[in-house]
Design a protein around this motif. Structure first.
Motif, PDB file in Angstrom:
ATOM      1  N   ALA A 114       0.840  -1.193   0.000  1.00  0.00           N
ATOM      2  CA  ALA A 114       0.000   0.000   0.000  1.00  0.00           C
ATOM      3  C   ALA A 114       0.872   1.239   0.000  1.00  0.00           C
TER       4      ALA A 114
ATOM      5  N   ARG B 118     -11.257   0.411  -0.848  1.00  0.00           N
ATOM      6  CA  ARG B 118     -10.393   1.594  -0.860  1.00  0.00           C
ATOM      7  C   ARG B 118     -10.109   1.924   0.603  1.00  0.00           C
TER       8      ARG B 118
ATOM      9  N   GLU C 293     -16.519  -1.321  -3.195  1.00  0.00           N
ATOM     10  CA  GLU C 293     -17.196  -1.352  -4.507  1.00  0.00           C
ATOM     11  C   GLU C 293     -17.497  -2.805  -4.827  1.00  0.00           C
TER      12      GLU C 293
ATOM     13  N   THR D  89      -5.752   0.399  -2.764  1.00  0.00           N
ATOM     14  CA  THR D  89      -6.797  -0.414  -3.378  1.00  0.00           C
ATOM     15  C   THR D  89      -6.497  -1.876  -3.089  1.00  0.00           C
TER      16      THR D  89
ATOM     17  N   ARG E 263      -8.037  -5.601  -3.929  1.00  0.00           N
ATOM     18  CA  ARG E 263      -8.987  -6.371  -4.743  1.00  0.00           C
ATOM     19  C   ARG E 263      -9.210  -7.713  -4.044  1.00  0.00           C
TER      20      ARG E 263
ATOM     21  N   TRP F   4      -4.908   6.610  -0.697  1.00  0.00           N
ATOM     22  CA  TRP F   4      -5.827   5.474  -0.691  1.00  0.00           C
ATOM     23  C   TRP F   4      -5.153   4.240  -1.284  1.00  0.00           C
TER      24      TRP F   4
ATOM     25  N   VAL G  66     -13.696   3.219   5.136  1.00  0.00           N
ATOM     26  CA  VAL G  66     -13.226   2.295   4.110  1.00  0.00           C
ATOM     27  C   VAL G  66     -14.341   2.205   3.089  1.00  0.00           C
ATOM     28  N   ARG G  67     -14.002   2.424   1.828  1.00  0.00           N
ATOM     29  CA  ARG G  67     -15.007   2.413   0.760  1.00  0.00           C
ATOM     30  C   ARG G  67     -14.986   1.080   0.040  1.00  0.00           C
TER      31      ARG G  67
ATOM     32  N   VAL H 227     -13.930  -4.567  -4.239  1.00  0.00           N
ATOM     33  CA  VAL H 227     -12.774  -3.673  -4.233  1.00  0.00           C
ATOM     34  C   VAL H 227     -12.896  -2.761  -3.024  1.00  0.00           C
TER      35      VAL H 227
END
Length: 167
Positions: free
Chosen positions: A116, A138, A167, A123, A125, A121, A164-165, A136
Motif C-alpha cells: 500500500a 479503498r 465497490e 486499493t 482487490r 488510498w 473504508v469504501r 474492491v
C-alpha cells in the motif's frame, strides 16, 4: 499439554466484529480448522454468552474471517467468511458479511498480504470465496499505516473512525 498458538486479530468492520486469521496459520483440514475456530469463538455455548471465547454471544459478533493470497489473477486476496452459531457447533460458510468485508482490506494490508502507498488510498482487490464475487476496498493510508482514526460516523457504532469504501 502444549498450548496451541495461532496468530489472529480481533477486528470491527461496520457494525460487526470478528476474529481474522491467515489461512497459512490454520489447519488445511476443514474439520480440524472448524473445530479450532469454534473453540476460538466459544461455541457451542448453551448459556449464549461466549464467556469462554472471543465471540460476543450475538450474530453480529460471532464471526470468523480467513484470508490468503488470491488464487484469482485479478484479485489480491481470497476472503472466506464464517458465521459461527452461538449454541450449536456450526460454522456457516455459505454467505458473506458486508460489514466485515470493510475490514478485509485493512487486515490484508496490515498482515503484509497487500502493498500500500504511505499516504492516500490503497486499493485491495478481494475475492469473496463464499459467494464467488469480487469486492474492491479503498483503504485510507497515513504515515505508511492503515488509517484508523477519522470522522466517519456509522449508525450503530459508538465512535467515529476512518472510512473504508467498498465497490
Amino acid at each position: 499439554m502444549t498450548p496451541l498458538r495461532i496468530p489472529a486479530v480481533y477486528m470491527r468492520g461496520g457494525t460487526s466484529k470478528g476474529v481474522f486469521f491467515l489461512a497459512r496459520d490454520l489447519p488445511a483440514d476443514a474439520a480440524e480448522r472448524d473445530r479450532i475456530l469454534l473453540r476460538v469463538i466459544g461455541s457451542p455455548d448453551p448459556y449464549g454468552k461466549h464467556i469462554d471465547g472471543m465471540g460476543g454471544g450475538t450474530s453480529s459478533t460471532s464471526k470468523v474471517v480467513i484470508l490468503s493470497p488470491s488464487t484469482h489473477p485479478d484479485c489480491d486476496v481470497d476472503y472466506l467468511f464464517g458465521a459461527v452459531a452461538i449454541d450449536t457447533p456450526v460454522i456457516d460458510w455459505t454467505g458473506n458479511c458486508g460489514n466485515l468485508s470493510a475490514a478485509v482490506g485493512p487486515f490484508a494490508i496490515s498482515a503484509g498480504l497487500v502493498a500500500a502507498p504511505a499516504q492516500g488510498w490503497a486499493t485491495v482487490r478481494i475475492w469473496q470465496a463464499n459467494i464467488g464475487k469480487r469486492i474492491v476496498a479503498r483503504v485510507p493510508m497515513q504515515g505508511g499505516e492503515v488509517q484508523e482514526q477519522g470522522d466517519f460516523v456509522l449508525d450503530g457504532v459508538a465512535f467515529a473512525a476512518a472510512e473504508v469504501r467498498l465497490e
